[in-house]
Write a protein that holds these residues in place. Structure first.
Motif, PDB file in Angstrom:
ATOM      1  N   GLU A  54       0.852  -1.180   0.000  1.00 33.33           N
ATOM      2  CA  GLU A  54       0.000   0.000   0.000  1.00 33.33           C
ATOM      3  C   GLU A  54       0.881   1.221   0.000  1.00 33.33           C
ATOM      4  N   SER A  56       0.576   4.285   0.410  1.00 33.52           N
ATOM      5  CA  SER A  56       0.502   5.308   1.455  1.00 33.52           C
ATOM      6  C   SER A  56       1.043   4.815   2.795  1.00 33.52           C
ATOM      7  N   GLU A  57       1.296   3.511   2.912  1.00 30.82           N
ATOM      8  CA  GLU A  57       1.928   3.003   4.137  1.00 30.82           C
ATOM      9  C   GLU A  57       3.457   2.989   4.007  1.00 30.82           C
ATOM     10  N   ASN A  78       3.947   3.283  -8.955  1.00 35.40           N
ATOM     11  CA  ASN A  78       3.313   4.068  -7.900  1.00 35.40           C
ATOM     12  C   ASN A  78       4.203   5.221  -7.431  1.00 35.40           C
ATOM     13  N   GLN A  80       7.228   5.151  -6.427  1.00 30.31           N
ATOM     14  CA  GLN A  80       8.078   4.849  -5.278  1.00 30.31           C
ATOM     15  C   GLN A  80       9.274   4.003  -5.700  1.00 30.31           C
TER      16      GLN A  80
ATOM     17  N   GLN B 246      -6.635  10.086   7.584  1.00 29.47           N
ATOM     18  CA  GLN B 246      -6.622   9.961   6.118  1.00 29.47           C
ATOM     19  C   GLN B 246      -5.761  11.040   5.476  1.00 29.47           C
ATOM     20  N   ALA B 249      -2.242   9.835   5.344  1.00 30.23           N
ATOM     21  CA  ALA B 249      -2.041   8.922   4.216  1.00 30.23           C
ATOM     22  C   ALA B 249      -1.975   9.690   2.903  1.00 30.23           C
ATOM     23  N   ALA B 250      -2.807  10.738   2.792  1.00 31.96           N
ATOM     24  CA  ALA B 250      -2.838  11.511   1.547  1.00 31.96           C
ATOM     25  C   ALA B 250      -1.511  12.236   1.313  1.00 31.96           C
ATOM     26  N   ILE B 252       1.430  11.278   2.287  1.00 35.48           N
ATOM     27  CA  ILE B 252       2.442  10.310   1.862  1.00 35.48           C
ATOM     28  C   ILE B 252       2.150   9.789   0.452  1.00 35.48           C
ATOM     29  N   ALA B 253       0.862   9.586   0.170  1.00 40.40           N
ATOM     30  CA  ALA B 253       0.501   9.125  -1.173  1.00 40.40           C
ATOM     31  C   ALA B 253       0.898  10.155  -2.234  1.00 40.40           C
ATOM     32  N   ARG B 357      -0.747   2.598   9.507  1.00 40.93           N
ATOM     33  CA  ARG B 357      -1.520   3.846   9.611  1.00 40.93           C
ATOM     34  C   ARG B 357      -2.968   3.694   9.197  1.00 40.93           C
ATOM     35  N   LYS B 358      -3.220   2.811   8.227  1.00 39.04           N
ATOM     36  CA  LYS B 358      -4.589   2.698   7.714  1.00 39.04           C
ATOM     37  C   LYS B 358      -5.551   2.168   8.783  1.00 39.04           C
TER      38      LYS B 358
END
Ligand SMILES: Cc1cc2nc3c(=O)[nH]c(=O)nc-3n(C[C@H](O)[C@H](O)[C@H](O)COP(=O)(O)OP(=O)(O)OC[C@H]3O[C@@H](n4cnc5c(N)ncnc54)[C@H](O)[C@@H]3O)c2cc1C
Lengths: 354, 496
Positions: A54, A56-57, A78, A80, B246, B249-250, B252-253, B357-358
């Motif tokens: 994932e 975002s993790e 992605n 990364q 959230q 997470a955003a 980092i995304a 984190r999720k």
């Protein structure tokens, strides 16, 4: 425990009982590295695939047999990367072999080594026991840090079956600057620059030419390039050059002479050896093509505060890694015995004694 | 927390023998055994556990450390190393039958090499002092635990301590190049090197975070980084904690790796605001602090991206520190979170679980349920970037019932962290405090591997025994041994 692991565990248990040495192998891309592989082949490629990812993790978990190239492609999709830029050395390189070898590429001095990104591992030890250490979270101090101990253990402690790695966002942009300068000045310069807040992500010096890669936001790169000067290379060609250094396909690495990997404090003076070198990691990694005997190379490395590994070629039988002080050698034997009491896993790959 | 270790009462004769043996090579001021002198060492930062040590030794040189260890090893006396005593898991809890080895006199900075960016320091040097002495060179030591003015670098090595900047700059393990010390038999050892790696197994990684159980550290070589030219912090408010989670997470995304990314819920901001006046938004259900550091160009670029992400992730308010004073003020509340709890409650109990984190929303809801179940308040501060939670249970230790409820509350939360794929401790260590929860996180075979590693360094189990790794018998008694598949590990062991 799934069926594939159960079968591998059974194989290891049987080998332990009959004291049959096993040679754990992924793509075989690092067969040249460490002591001569021996024992019955235990192919880890069957246990493959990304288990969870994932973005975002910032964590990816994959099985040992997963091809490194496949894993890196998924991360790149992605935005990364594996920030330690592991060398592959052949298209077949697997994640398991990458972690077992513990090698890192050009970004190491700036981003950290492979072991710095290992968050957790699942392993079959020399008794065929299925063990999990660490996990998928960034911080974890429960129990001794066995997953980092496995990094670079060359399969002597267990079959590394699954690994969780921290991943990082790819830099927005990268540029490479080139400078003409002799070795001593390049060492002084790269060390000085590393002490300044500059976005340097890799350096390489060879034959009077220093290349410096910068990574980060466009604006930051522009400001840094202005400050450092040098001649900017076209970015695609430069990216290929860094890969070629990582994969040791640049001409420096060609030829029959043994290749030594000399690891030193970054600001150590130029090595007092006559042969050509390629210097990475801001001075902390010095590749040396030299036919000199092991005692000479190791002596020069030790004198400079580091150690030398016979990386490729030469007489492996005389020992690949720098010999350990007696107290450390004893700890190594005891640790090996804790994981692999029958001494069947990759014997002699790290040190001859085990 | 589990019940206290069963430690023997001090045996006066043994005490005399051991003190005398140490006095043959240590001056009188370095060997304490009278209770008025040893009492101050009875606990670390986890004050719920106390034990007056049989003898306290205060060496000043490596040679003295070596002789203390040799002598204790020969007499089979347990040794407990201690740094500054700020540990939060009872790692430095003494034993009534042992020597407490206090490293407080190892306070020298031995060498600074600004060009190679390393400093060699003795283990008693406070974490923060390292950054202070190297500051004139434009360098600093990155891991910054909130306790940094007090905690020692030796303690940091033993616990693999982190800080609010470890998402980007790593933990102790990422910032230490080499340690030197002695194993329990007085054998000198050195792990790591001033190069970027060392031959053989990564014993440096094994020693870091080993809670003083594998070796006594007498010298630490740390890596130094160039001080970022500038840093700014964005403070954002959210209407509920899940949205805040959230937003993390955003960020980092979006490919951003902030220097720090911390969250506090309203009960926590309220408690600290009264104490330090950091200017937090008390209307917000949660606030996020997101720091960006680097060159002015990088920071400006990143702050703009962070603000854009936060706005679309539902932040109700954002503000950016305008100058260094304001940046420090924004952080002051976060850094003072623990002491602030001490002002609103007679006692507080700090947990340290780490989760993916999720799962944040789920775990915070669970903590809310536990507050109701046990009738205790629990503000949350959170290293949001790396999933490390510090829920702080407020209680009154004078009430035996509240203490019991606190222990059960904490145990349930830690087990929840394991259940969602996390860990019982992110940075504070297991010590004596979370030793029973180790039975939940690890199987019998894994615990056996830890014991085998311990034996490789310390066959008799004399160095900080009884900490961090539970015996299988203890797990059987605790009755929570992790079950792998459908089969109980070690069916031959009696279970109660
Ligand atoms: C207010 C407060 C805030 C905190 N914030 C943080 C934080 O943000 N992040 C974080 O990670 N921690 C934090 N902590 C926990 C604590 O400060 C750290 O664990 C710290 O590293 C402990 O250092 P110390 O010198 O006090 O060690 P001690 O408490 O004295 O000992 C800790 C452990 O280290 C061992 N040890 C100490 N010195 C040596 C040595 N020389 N050789 C071998 N073993 C040794 C001891 O045996 C013990 O097991 C906080 C604590 C407090 C009280």
């Amino acid at each position: 425990m799934d069926a594939a692991i159960a079968a591998l565990a059974e194989r290891i248990r049987a080998a332990a009982e009959s004291r049959q040495a096993l040679c754990i192998r992924g793509g075989g891309s690092k067969d040249f590295y460490g002591g001569e592989p021996r024992g019955e082949l235990l192919d880890a490629r069957g246990y493959a695939g990304i288990v969870s990812y994932e973005p975002s993790e910032l964590v990816v978990t994959a099985r040992a047999g997963t091809p490194l190239a496949e894993l890196e492609a998924v991360l790149a999709d992605n935005g990364q990367m594996l920030a330690f830029e592991p060398p592959h050395f052949s298209p077949g390189a697997t994640l398991g072999g990458c972690v077992a070898a513990g090698l890192s590429g050009p970004r190491r001095a700036a981003a950290g080594a492979l072991r710095d990104f290992v968050l957790g591992a699942r392993v079959l030890d020399g008794r065929g026991r299925w063990l999990a250490f660490g996990g998928e979270v960034m911080k974890n101090v429960a129990g001794y840090d066995v997953s980092r101990l496995l990094a670079g253990s060359l399969g002597t402690l267990g079959l590394i079956a699954q690994v969780s790695l921290k991943v990082l966002p790819r830099p927005q942009r990268e540029i490479t600057l080139a400078f003409e300068m002799p070795e001593a000045r390049a060492l002084e310069t790269t060390n000085r620059w590393a002490g300044l807040p500059l976005p340097i992500s890799a350096t390489a010096w060879h034959d009077g030419r220093l290349s410096v890669r910068l990574s980060g936001a466009e604006s930051a790169l522009r400001a840094a390039a202005e400050k450092l000067g040098g001649e900017a290379a076209a970015s695609e060609a430069a990216a290929r050059d860094w890969t070629a250094i990582r994969e040791q396909t640049v001409p420096f690495f060609a030829g029959e002479a043994p290749l030594w990997r000399v690891s030193l404090p970054s600001n150590a003076k130029p090595l007092a050896l006559p042969e050509a070198q390629l210097i990475e990691w801001g001075g902390a990694l010095r590749w040396l093509k030299s036919g000199a005997d092991a005692a000479t190379v190791r002596g020069a490395a030790a004198q400079a505060g580091g150690h030398a590994t016979l990386f490729r070629g030469g007489d492996r039988a005389a020992g690949v890694f720098a010999p350990l002080a007696p107290a450390l050698a004893r700890l190594h034997r005891e640790i090996k015995a804790a994981f692999d009491p029958a001494g069947i896993l990759n014997p002699g790959r790290l040190y001859r004694e085990f | 927390m589990g019940e206290a270790l069963s430690l023997t009462k001090i045996d006066a004769e043994r005490q005399r023998t051991v003190a005398q043996a140490l006095r043959t090579f240590l001056p009188a001021r370095a060997v304490l055994w009278q209770e008025e002198d040893t009492r101050p060492y009875e606990c670390d930062g986890l004050t719920a556990y106390r034990k007056v040590p049989m003898v306290v030794a205060l060496p000043e040189t490596e040679e003295q450390v070596q002789r203390i260890l040799r002598s204790c090893h020969a007499m089979e006396v347990p040794v407990v190393p201690r740094g500054a005593g700020t540990g939060l898991s009872g790692g430095a809890l003494p034993r009534g039958d042992g020597v407490l080895l206090a490293m407080a006199k190892f306070m020298r900075v031995l060498r600074i090499d600004p060009l190679a960016r390393v400093a060699v320091v003795q283990p008693g040097v406070p974490n923060g002092a390292i950054s202070d002495v190297v500051s004139p060179f434009g360098l600093y030591y990155a891991p910054d635990p909130s306790s940094q003015i007090a905690c020692s670098i030796g303690g940091n090595v033993a616990e693999n301590s982190g800080g609010v900047h470890c998402l980007k700059y790593g933990l102790t393990v990422h910032n230490v190049l080499r340690v030197r010390g002695f194993t329990i038999d007085g054998e000198p050892v050195s792990f790591g090197s001033e190069a970027l790696d060392a031959p053989g197994y990564d014993l440096l990684a094994l020693a870091i975070g080993s809670e003083g159980m594998l070796a006594v550290i007498t010298e630490v070589t740390v890596k130094l980084l160039p001080k970022p030219q500038t840093a700014r912090v964005v403070m954002a408010s959210f209407d509920d904690v899940e949205t805040a989670g959230q937003a993390v997470a955003a960020i980092i995304a979006a490919g951003i790796l902030p220097a720090g990314l911390e969250m506090m819920d309203r009960p926590a901001t309220q408690a600290v605001e009264e104490f330090v006046h950091a200017g937090y938004d008390l209307e917000a259900a949660a606030i996020l602090l997101c720091e960006s550091d680097g060159t002015p160009e990088e920071v400006e670029d990143e702050i703009a991206r962070v603000r854009a992400v936060l706005a679309s992730a539902g932040a109700t308010r954002t503000s950016v520190s305008r100058d260094e004073a304001e940046r420090l003020r924004f952080w002051s509340g976060r850094k003072a979170a623990f002491p602030a709890m001490g002002r609103i409650s007679p006692d507080y109990y700090c947990m340290d679980g780490t989760i993916p984190r999720k799962r944040l929303g789920e775990v915070l809801n669970f903590i809310g349920d536990m507050e109701r179940k046990y009738g205790l308040r629990c503000p949350n501060v959170f290293h949001a970037g790396d999933g490390n939670l510090h829920p702080l249970i407020l209680f009154d230790a004078a009430s035996a019932d509240e203490l019991r409820r606190t222990e059960r509350f904490a145990a349930e939360v830690l087990e929840k962290c394991v259940a969602v794929g996390g860990t019982i401790t992110g940075e504070h260590g297991v010590g004596v405090e979370k030793i029973d929860q180790m039975c939940v996180q690890f199987s019998a075979a894994e615990l056996e591997t830890f014991h085998a590693l311990k034996r490789a360094f310390d066959p008799q189990g004399l160095l900080n025994p009884g900490k961090a790794v539970p015996t299988l018998r203890r797990c059987a008694e605790f009755g929570r041994m992790r079950v792998h598949g459908a089969q109980l590990p070690h069916p031959e062991l009696p279970r109660f």
